[in-house]
Design a protein around this motif. Structure first.
Motif: not given
Length: 324
Positions: A295-316
């Motif tokens: 349902t959720f997955s974390f994608t790491r970026g260069e810093n915390i603002k560039a990272s994302k906790l993506e919702c997998q069941f909602l296209n928004n």
């Protein structure tokens, strides 16, 4: 400062710092000072025993200063006194504070709050120090003041007294991992006894033994209406499966008895960055298809603002932002 460690008498004390990591200090305690400190800790916790040859390992909670203490001495060591002290937060975490510390996205906070209030059982997973106990305790706010809440734990890490001040109907129960210890009942016996007193939300802090894991699975399978939250040392669903099958000898199919799994992770972006404890993944159980849906997955970026906790069941796009 989150932790204080003592390796032996006359050796430098070292600390774990949120920004600076592990730091050695110039302070050293001799044998007499350590014995005095450990005796004070045992007396302050009122556990009825002190560190000696009969009790070489002691876990205790000093509620007055919100500190969890692990003490050990001979014959568990080679004649040395050792200790680890974790400084706990005096008040429970809330979803607002998790948002402030960038531990989760705003949409995840709202979704998690809703799912807990609906009474879905959940396993909070992660490695040591990733914040499993704090996150499990934060969910008490979502359960609310209308339901009876019972934290089941070996030492009192979940601050029940603080919750009572805010009007929560909460009663803590003490259990022991060792069946031979007479001062506390086993987790299985205690949980069954507590549920005979009426409907309740049961929160189990730290599953370590086969008896405890087996008891949780039996509880979920025999009483499916029970609202249960627990935490467990694991980093992925595969890790949970391997632990159940290889360590505890329990079939992996028993994982489907839990409605949700949330995995916590701790890391730094650089040596001078602070330590982040974030939601890494979240899964929900599909019992009919016998599979787990992310349902959720974390994608790491260069810093915390560039990272994302993506919702997998909602296209928004709003669902993936840290703040809405």
């Amino acid at each position: 400062i989150t932790d204080i460690y003592i390796d032996a008498e006359n050796s430098p004390l070292y600390i774990e710092h949120v920004y600076h990591g592990t730091c050695h200090t110039p302070y050293r305690y001799n044998r007499k000072l350590l014995e005095y400190a450990f005796l004070n800790a045992a007396l302050g916790a009122k556990i009825g025993k002190r560190l000696d040859e009969r009790n070489p390992l002691i876990d205790l909670m000093l509620n007055r200063i919100n500190m969890r203490c692990h003490l050990q001495g001979p014959p568990a060591t080679f004649g040395e006194l050792q200790g680890a002290f974790r400084i706990m937060k005096p008040t429970p975490f809330t979803y607002s504070q998790y948002l402030h510390y960038d531990s989760m996205s705003a949409f995840f906070a709202g979704y998690d709050d809703m799912m807990v209030s609906l009474g879905t059982s959940e396993g909070v997973m992660g490695i040591k120090g990733s914040g499993k106990t704090s996150f499990t305790a934060a969910k008490i706010t979502a359960i609310g003041t209308k339901k009876r809440i019972i934290p089941v734990q070996d030492i009192e890490e979940i601050p029940t007294r603080t919750y009572r001040k805010y009007g929560f109907h909460i009663a803590s129960a003490k259990v022991s991992e060792e069946e031979s210890e007479r001062s506390a009942l086993s987790l299985v016996k205690m949980t069954s006894a507590l549920l005979r007193m009426g409907e309740a939300a049961v929160i189990i802090n730290e599953l370590r033994s086969r008896t405890a894991v087996q008891g949780i699975i039996n509880l979920l399978n025999t009483q499916p209406g029970v609202f249960l939250l627990y935490n467990f040392h694991a980093e992925s669903l595969r890790d949970v499966q391997d632990r159940l099958e290889l360590v505890f000898g329990i079939p992996a199919a028993s994982m489907f008895a839990t409605d949700r799994y949330t995995f916590l992770h701790k890391f730094r972006f650089g040596r001078k960055e602070r330590l982040y404890r974030i939601i890494k993944n979240a899964y929900e159980t599909d019992r009919e298809e016998r599979k787990f849906i992310e349902t959720f997955s974390f994608t790491r970026g260069e810093n915390i603002k560039a990272s994302k906790l993506e919702c997998q069941f909602l296209n928004n796009p709003e669902a993936n932002k840290w703040m809405i």
